[in-house]
Motif scaffolding. Structure first.
Motif, PDB file in Angstrom:
ATOM      1  N   ASN A  28       0.894  -1.191   0.140  1.00 28.43           N
ATOM      2  CA  ASN A  28      -0.055   0.059  -0.039  1.00 28.43           C
ATOM      3  C   ASN A  28       0.896   1.343  -0.008  1.00 28.43           C
ATOM      4  OD1 ASN A  28      -1.931   2.092   0.463  1.00 28.43           O
ATOM      5  ND2 ASN A  28      -2.852   1.196   2.066  1.00 28.43           N
ATOM      6  N   PRO A  29       0.779   1.844  -0.957  1.00 26.07           N
ATOM      7  CA  PRO A  29       1.870   3.404  -1.180  1.00 26.07           C
ATOM      8  C   PRO A  29       1.468   4.109  -0.072  1.00 26.07           C
ATOM      9  CG  PRO A  29       0.987   2.692  -3.394  1.00 26.07           C
ATOM     10  CD  PRO A  29       0.100   1.756  -2.342  1.00 26.07           C
ATOM     11  N   ALA A  30       0.339   3.992   0.434  1.00 21.98           N
ATOM     12  CA  ALA A  30       0.028   4.977   1.755  1.00 21.98           C
ATOM     13  C   ALA A  30       0.531   4.813   3.078  1.00 21.98           C
ATOM     14  CB  ALA A  30      -1.575   5.145   2.127  1.00 21.98           C
ATOM     15  N   ASP A  31       1.030   3.473   3.022  1.00 22.55           N
ATOM     16  CA  ASP A  31       1.973   2.948   4.343  1.00 22.55           C
ATOM     17  C   ASP A  31       3.411   2.829   4.189  1.00 22.55           C
ATOM     18  OD1 ASP A  31      -0.564   2.515   5.354  1.00 22.55           O
ATOM     19  OD2 ASP A  31      -0.890   0.217   4.634  1.00 22.55           O
ATOM     20  N   ILE A  32       3.935   2.804   3.251  1.00 28.82           N
ATOM     21  CA  ILE A  32       5.536   2.405   3.035  1.00 28.82           C
ATOM     22  C   ILE A  32       6.054   3.425   2.117  1.00 28.82           C
ATOM     23  CG2 ILE A  32       5.443   0.204   3.792  1.00 28.82           C
ATOM     24  CD1 ILE A  32       6.025  -0.636   1.032  1.00 28.82           C
ATOM     25  N   LEU A  33       7.268   3.711   2.126  1.00 30.70           N
ATOM     26  CA  LEU A  33       7.998   4.618   1.243  1.00 30.70           C
ATOM     27  C   LEU A  33       8.292   3.420  -0.016  1.00 30.70           C
ATOM     28  CD1 LEU A  33      10.312   6.361   3.387  1.00 30.70           C
ATOM     29  CD2 LEU A  33       8.363   7.372   2.279  1.00 30.70           C
ATOM     30  N   ALA A  34       8.390   4.126  -1.336  1.00 25.70           N
ATOM     31  CA  ALA A  34       8.704   3.251  -2.323  1.00 25.70           C
ATOM     32  C   ALA A  34      10.191   2.639  -2.165  1.00 25.70           C
ATOM     33  CB  ALA A  34       8.460   4.058  -3.539  1.00 25.70           C
ATOM     34  N   ASP A  35      11.194   3.668  -1.712  1.00 16.41           N
ATOM     35  CA  ASP A  35      12.421   3.038  -1.734  1.00 16.41           C
ATOM     36  C   ASP A  35      12.795   1.994  -0.560  1.00 16.41           C
ATOM     37  OD1 ASP A  35      14.970   3.986  -3.090  1.00 16.41           O
ATOM     38  OD2 ASP A  35      15.838   4.443  -1.298  1.00 16.41           O
ATOM     39  N   SER A  36      11.904   1.752   0.124  1.00 15.12           N
ATOM     40  CA  SER A  36      11.916   0.512   1.288  1.00 15.12           C
ATOM     41  C   SER A  36      11.750  -0.832   0.375  1.00 15.12           C
ATOM     42  CB  SER A  36      11.009   0.669   2.380  1.00 15.12           C
ATOM     43  OG  SER A  36       9.669   0.593   2.002  1.00 15.12           O
ATOM     44  N   LEU A  37      11.337  -0.849  -0.784  1.00 12.05           N
ATOM     45  CA  LEU A  37      11.194  -2.177  -1.612  1.00 12.05           C
ATOM     46  C   LEU A  37      12.355  -2.500  -2.157  1.00 12.05           C
ATOM     47  CD1 LEU A  37       7.851  -1.185  -3.547  1.00 12.05           C
ATOM     48  CD2 LEU A  37       8.250  -2.834  -1.583  1.00 12.05           C
ATOM     49  N   VAL A  38      13.408  -1.750  -1.992  1.00  9.59           N
ATOM     50  CA  VAL A  38      14.737  -2.034  -2.692  1.00  9.59           C
ATOM     51  C   VAL A  38      15.056  -3.525  -2.365  1.00  9.59           C
ATOM     52  CG1 VAL A  38      17.265  -1.751  -2.936  1.00  9.59           C
ATOM     53  CG2 VAL A  38      15.556   0.476  -3.052  1.00  9.59           C
ATOM     54  N   PRO A  39      15.282  -3.921  -1.066  1.00  3.54           N
ATOM     55  CA  PRO A  39      15.648  -5.261  -0.957  1.00  3.54           C
ATOM     56  C   PRO A  39      14.582  -6.216  -1.469  1.00  3.54           C
ATOM     57  CG  PRO A  39      15.761  -3.844   1.364  1.00  3.54           C
ATOM     58  CD  PRO A  39      14.851  -3.494   0.082  1.00  3.54           C
TER      59      PRO A  39
ATOM     60  N   LYS B  54      27.998   3.228 -10.486  1.00  6.57           N
ATOM     61  CA  LYS B  54      28.355   4.191  -9.481  1.00  6.57           C
ATOM     62  C   LYS B  54      27.298   5.176  -9.286  1.00  6.57           C
ATOM     63  CE  LYS B  54      32.284   1.886  -8.535  1.00  6.57           C
ATOM     64  NZ  LYS B  54      32.204   0.894  -7.274  1.00  6.57           N
ATOM     65  N   LEU B  55      26.084   4.739  -9.824  1.00 10.41           N
ATOM     66  CA  LEU B  55      25.071   5.845  -9.657  1.00 10.41           C
ATOM     67  C   LEU B  55      24.061   5.353  -8.337  1.00 10.41           C
ATOM     68  CD1 LEU B  55      23.919   5.543 -13.583  1.00 10.41           C
ATOM     69  CD2 LEU B  55      25.489   7.386 -12.319  1.00 10.41           C
ATOM     70  N   ASN B  56      23.072   6.388  -8.145  1.00 11.88           N
ATOM     71  CA  ASN B  56      22.421   6.145  -7.015  1.00 11.88           C
ATOM     72  C   ASN B  56      20.965   6.180  -7.182  1.00 11.88           C
ATOM     73  OD1 ASN B  56      24.454   6.091  -4.895  1.00 11.88           O
ATOM     74  ND2 ASN B  56      24.842   8.430  -5.170  1.00 11.88           N
ATOM     75  N   PRO B  57      19.981   5.050  -7.583  1.00 16.18           N
ATOM     76  CA  PRO B  57      18.996   4.911  -8.067  1.00 16.18           C
ATOM     77  C   PRO B  57      18.116   5.241  -7.003  1.00 16.18           C
ATOM     78  CG  PRO B  57      19.798   2.994  -8.266  1.00 16.18           C
ATOM     79  CD  PRO B  57      20.989   3.619  -7.983  1.00 16.18           C
ATOM     80  N   GLU B  58      16.716   5.719  -6.869  1.00 16.37           N
ATOM     81  CA  GLU B  58      15.934   5.827  -6.043  1.00 16.37           C
ATOM     82  C   GLU B  58      14.436   5.319  -6.589  1.00 16.37           C
ATOM     83  OE1 GLU B  58      17.445  10.087  -4.142  1.00 16.37           O
ATOM     84  OE2 GLU B  58      15.586  10.020  -5.415  1.00 16.37           O
ATOM     85  N   LEU B  59      13.734   4.603  -5.620  1.00 18.36           N
ATOM     86  CA  LEU B  59      12.196   4.260  -5.858  1.00 18.36           C
ATOM     87  C   LEU B  59      11.329   5.296  -5.530  1.00 18.36           C
ATOM     88  CD1 LEU B  59      12.204   0.388  -5.192  1.00 18.36           C
ATOM     89  CD2 LEU B  59      13.034   1.780  -7.442  1.00 18.36           C
ATOM     90  N   ARG B  60      10.490   5.798  -6.303  1.00 18.58           N
ATOM     91  CA  ARG B  60       9.647   6.867  -5.993  1.00 18.58           C
ATOM     92  C   ARG B  60       8.305   6.293  -6.606  1.00 18.58           C
ATOM     93  NH1 ARG B  60      12.795  12.289  -7.116  1.00 18.58           N
ATOM     94  NH2 ARG B  60      10.879  13.157  -6.471  1.00 18.58           N
ATOM     95  N   TRP B  61       7.220   7.003  -5.714  1.00 21.42           N
ATOM     96  CA  TRP B  61       5.638   6.760  -6.334  1.00 21.42           C
ATOM     97  C   TRP B  61       5.313   7.700  -7.365  1.00 21.42           C
ATOM     98  CZ3 TRP B  61       4.488   2.158  -4.780  1.00 21.42           C
ATOM     99  CH2 TRP B  61       4.759   1.760  -3.321  1.00 21.42           C
TER     100      TRP B  61
END
Length: 442
Positions: A293-304, A321-328
């Motif tokens: 549920n995107p209302a409960d967790i940050l998108a970046d916490s899905l990395v693992p 050597k880049l720093n990708p981010e996950l975002r809703w």
């Protein structure tokens, strides 16, 4: 006058006040000792640094194979009792070993602590991967290990302690291990206990003897612990140690060393895109189904938890050597990396949204949010109301965020769709939200 004569004997013991004071003092000391023991128990329970168990293996089925310095392969069968019979293979094994650093052996003059050279082949029919030892280590020593992180073991060395031999604490290995496992082989000995000390100076002792026939003791301790072997009084102690390392399928979190690597062909496809995107912030849609549920967790916490092509692409970007981010993202809007999709409450709903609505659908990333309906005027009102909700939740347009979404409109590739429930016109509806992997290419 009374005829009674009463004599009071002189009491040699302390006065009642002193007795009471002594009794109270004793009770107080007992209570303090009781509380101290409770405190030590709770502290040990809060952070265990060792765990031990038994391996139910028949020693007769255990064989150690090794190659001596002369190039001849030998096999050592178990169990072994050197006081009754010294196997020739054990003699060869001992003669092939080297002593540990003399700096830790000043108290053991009769025999030195020995280890088998790591450059010589050594294997045993015992494989700890066939037993749930790593699971026990994880559950006990690493109970808070994030999902997606795993423990792996690598054989470290075989060590031998003869009668009179022991080992003072040596310098900790300079590697990335998070724990060490000791497996005591079925060779009869007396003394030679393994002593483990934590960083807080707590101490545990393990004797390495099986509780019943056919059992071998294993002991695991944290990587920041010191250990030593007390002098062996009789017989011979033989152990195999394993280094425990932390690995993950994702390159974020507490472990930067992943278990997988993208293929050269995949990297060759990524490289020209990055070269042509220099100075831009690009994004890719995720395609996996993560059921959150995107209302409960940050998108970046899905990395693992990344899987499939999402995981491969993430690894490839990290290798550059880049720093990708996950975002809703939804309907041309994107939330910050530290934001969840927190839509407005019913009390804050727009007054224009008073009639029942059907769920919203999201189209291509750069397009405005649109609802599937045939009534153009109703569609406009719904879009404006939804846009208000999204903007108040903290999202901005992709253009404002300067994010370019890379997608192929000619290919119907799957796109991750998570849903955020909200109340609209006294009905429960769901906003479809995508996940973007955003990366800035310098």
């Amino acid at each position: 006058m009374s005829d009674f004569e009463v004599e009071t004997p002189v009491k040699m013991h302390s006065s009642p006040h002193k007795i009471r004071r002594r009794r109270l003092s004793s009770d107080y000391d007992s209570e303090v000792a009781y509380r101290n023991r409770i405190a030590r128990l709770i502290a040990a329970k809060a952070r265990p640094f060792t765990v031990s168990g038994r391996i139910p293996v028949d020693p007769a089925n255990l064989t150690l194979f090794f190659r001596s310095k002369s190039g001849i392969t030998h096999s050592l069968d178990f169990p072994v009792d050197i006081d009754e019979d010294m196997p020739p293979a054990l003699d060869v094994l001992i003669s092939s070993c080297r002593p540990h650093s003399p700096s830790g052996l000043e108290d053991f003059s009769e025999h030195e602590s020995l280890f088998y050279p790591t450059n010589l082949p050594l294997t045993a029919t015992l494989e700890i991967a066939n037993h749930p030892i790593l699971d026990a280590v994880r559950n006990t020593l690493f109970p808070a290990l994030p999902v997606g992180h795993y423990l792996t073991s690598m054989r470290d060395k075989l060590e031998i302690w003869l009668p009179g031999g022991g080992m003072k604490p040596l310098r900790r290995p300079n590697d990335t291990r998070v724990a060490t496992i000791f497996v005591t082989l079925p060779v009869r000995f007396k003394g030679g206990a393994l002593v483990v000390r934590s960083a807080e100076a707590a101490e545990e002792k393990f004797h390495g003897r099986g509780g019943k026939a056919g059992d071998m003791e294993w002991t695991a301790f944290m990587g920041d612990c010191d250990h030593e072997i007390q002098p062996v009084l009789k017989g011979c102690r033989v152990t195999i140690s394993y280094a425990v390392h932390l690995r993950t399928f994702g390159t974020a979190g507490i472990c930067p060393d992943p278990l997988i690597s993208p293929s050269d062909q995949f990297l060759d496809m990524v490289s020209p895109i990055l070269n042509m995107s220099r100075g831009r912030k690009i994004a890719f849609y995720l395609s996996g189904d993560y059921g959150v549920n995107p209302a409960d967790i940050l998108a970046d916490s899905l990395v693992p938890h990344l899987k499939g092509g999402d995981s491969v692409l993430y690894h490839a970007l990290k290798l550059y050597k880049l720093n990708p981010e996950l975002r809703w993202s939804a309907g041309g809007y994107i939330w910050g990396v530290d934001q969840v999709v927190d839509l407005l409450t019913p009390a804050e709903d727009s007054p224009t949204a008073t009639t029942p609505r059907t769920p919203y659908a999201i189209i291509n990333g750069s397009s405005p949010l649109r609802r599937t309906t045939s009534n153009a005027s109703d569609d406009t009102a719904v879009v404006e109301d939804m846009r208000t909700k999204v903007e108040k939740s903290g999202a901005i347009t992709l253009a404002e965020a300067e994010v370019i979404v890379l997608s192929d409109t000619t290919l119907t590739a799957p796109i991750t769709k998570e849903r955020v429930p909200f109340v609209q016109g006294n009905e429960l509806e769901r906003l479809v939200v995508n996940i973007l992997m955003v990366v800035y290419v310098p």
